[in-house]
Design a protein around this motif. Sequence first.
Motif, PDB file in Angstrom:
ATOM      1  N   ASN A   1       0.816  -1.210   0.000  1.00 30.89           N
ATOM      2  CA  ASN A   1       0.000   0.000   0.000  1.00 30.89           C
ATOM      3  C   ASN A   1       0.850   1.260   0.000  1.00 30.89           C
ATOM      4  O   ASN A   1       0.463   2.275  -0.587  1.00 30.89           O
ATOM      5  N   ASP A   2       1.992   1.224   0.666  1.00 33.93           N
ATOM      6  CA  ASP A   2       2.822   2.409   0.822  1.00 33.93           C
ATOM      7  C   ASP A   2       4.180   2.166   0.162  1.00 33.93           C
ATOM      8  O   ASP A   2       5.029   1.467   0.711  1.00 33.93           O
ATOM      9  N   PRO A   3       4.425   2.717  -1.041  1.00 32.60           N
ATOM     10  CA  PRO A   3       5.712   2.518  -1.702  1.00 32.60           C
ATOM     11  C   PRO A   3       6.872   3.113  -0.904  1.00 32.60           C
ATOM     12  O   PRO A   3       7.994   2.660  -1.031  1.00 32.60           O
ATOM     13  N   ASN A   4       6.597   4.151  -0.112  1.00 30.44           N
ATOM     14  CA  ASN A   4       7.650   4.780   0.683  1.00 30.44           C
ATOM     15  C   ASN A   4       7.680   4.181   2.089  1.00 30.44           C
ATOM     16  O   ASN A   4       7.594   4.884   3.088  1.00 30.44           O
ATOM     17  N   ASP A   5       7.728   2.894   2.147  1.00 25.63           N
ATOM     18  CA  ASP A   5       7.677   2.201   3.431  1.00 25.63           C
ATOM     19  C   ASP A   5       8.902   2.550   4.264  1.00 25.63           C
ATOM     20  O   ASP A   5      10.025   2.655   3.767  1.00 25.63           O
ATOM     21  N   ARG A   6       8.671   2.712   5.578  1.00 24.49           N
ATOM     22  CA  ARG A   6       9.765   3.057   6.483  1.00 24.49           C
ATOM     23  C   ARG A   6      10.784   1.923   6.587  1.00 24.49           C
ATOM     24  O   ARG A   6      11.979   2.162   6.760  1.00 24.49           O
ATOM     25  N   LEU A   7      10.324   0.703   6.475  1.00 25.32           N
ATOM     26  CA  LEU A   7      11.234  -0.434   6.541  1.00 25.32           C
ATOM     27  C   LEU A   7      12.238  -0.409   5.395  1.00 25.32           C
ATOM     28  O   LEU A   7      13.421  -0.703   5.586  1.00 25.32           O
ATOM     29  N   LEU A   8      11.772  -0.052   4.221  1.00 28.34           N
ATOM     30  CA  LEU A   8      12.678   0.045   3.077  1.00 28.34           C
ATOM     31  C   LEU A   8      13.704   1.142   3.287  1.00 28.34           C
ATOM     32  O   LEU A   8      14.877   0.989   2.931  1.00 28.34           O
ATOM     33  N   TRP A   9      13.292   2.259   3.904  1.00 29.08           N
ATOM     34  CA  TRP A   9      14.244   3.342   4.163  1.00 29.08           C
ATOM     35  C   TRP A   9      15.329   2.891   5.130  1.00 29.08           C
ATOM     36  O   TRP A   9      16.505   3.190   4.931  1.00 29.08           O
ATOM     37  N   TRP A  10      14.934   2.178   6.165  1.00 34.49           N
ATOM     38  CA  TRP A  10      15.929   1.698   7.121  1.00 34.49           C
ATOM     39  C   TRP A  10      16.849   0.660   6.483  1.00 34.49           C
ATOM     40  O   TRP A  10      18.060   0.615   6.777  1.00 34.49           O
ATOM     41  N   ALA A  11      16.309  -0.194   5.627  1.00 38.89           N
ATOM     42  CA  ALA A  11      17.159  -1.170   4.937  1.00 38.89           C
ATOM     43  C   ALA A  11      18.165  -0.461   4.036  1.00 38.89           C
ATOM     44  O   ALA A  11      19.346  -0.848   3.963  1.00 38.89           O
ATOM     45  N   ASP A  12      17.731   0.577   3.356  1.00 33.42           N
ATOM     46  CA  ASP A  12      18.640   1.359   2.523  1.00 33.42           C
ATOM     47  C   ASP A  12      19.719   2.038   3.374  1.00 33.42           C
ATOM     48  O   ASP A  12      20.896   2.086   2.988  1.00 33.42           O
ATOM     49  N   THR A  13      19.335   2.547   4.519  1.00 32.08           N
ATOM     50  CA  THR A  13      20.295   3.202   5.409  1.00 32.08           C
ATOM     51  C   THR A  13      21.321   2.215   5.943  1.00 32.08           C
ATOM     52  O   THR A  13      22.528   2.513   6.019  1.00 32.08           O
TER      53      THR A  13
END
Length: 323
Positions: A179-191
Amino acid sequence: FFFRPAHTMLPRTMIMASKSVGARLRPPQTINQWSMAMSSSTALYRSAMIRTAFHKSIQLKPMTCMVAQRTFVVKKLPKPVERGDGMPRYPDFTSGGALRAMDYVGTVAFALSGCVTAGTAGMDLLGCILVGTITSIGGGTVRDLLIGNSPVFWVEETEYVLICIVVAVLTFFFWHLFNDPNDRLLWWADTVGVGAFCVIGAQNGIRKSLAPIICAACGMFTATFGGVIRDVLCDRPVRIMHSHAEVYASTALCGASVYVVLKKYTKLVTVYRIAAGFGTAVALRYVAASQNVRLPNFMAESKLSQVEAGPQPEAVKAEAAAA
């Protein structure tokens, strides 16, 4: 035996070495004495050459010496190499194994973001797989090519290619279910990936005995140049070169610099160096995202937005009237 007519064929170093240990100059009388004298001279010559090399701290060139029908090779002394902190092939419970696990997390995150970017740019399945793979392993490939690592890392560690392909295929078919392409989990994985990649890149530079500034640059290349290639292929402004988003490459450069400084000038154990470099990159990335920290632009913000927007209708009319 030095009075023998053939003594001129023997190196002068052997004669001096023999004299230095009090060798007798009376010529041998029997075959056994001749054989023992030749063997002793060969050993003296070897020891004299090796002692001279270590005393003067010189490197011997490869050469072959013939003494009394005995051949031996003096090999070139290896150049000392500064070793960096390595990693095991697969994750385990050591500091290097934890870094390898975070490297896998970053590989998954980068492949996913590359595939999504390619999909939004209108690419098909093959394009998404290629761009996702390049985004994930492109930075390390550029680093290896620049510092002379051959072959590049993913040629031997093929699991990285397999991870990228599997993640890209799954993202291509199932990304729309989120539902949310800008998922917070993805941001943390990228970080996490940025923090791990910058430390790994710095380690590769240290293993090549490069200057500290080059080692820090290797960390930045590893963490960011995959995204540079992705943006070029997808015809987008290169993120690390524009201020339309928070700082990205600077965080990786700072993390790699911290690791290099601690490795070069301190005696901290490996786990603390890795934690310091990784933590610096992650902390700066979090601060930059939460506070919207950006690097300054060449122009004022208002003038920059006007340039990006293009000429306004009034300006176009004025230029047409003047013409």
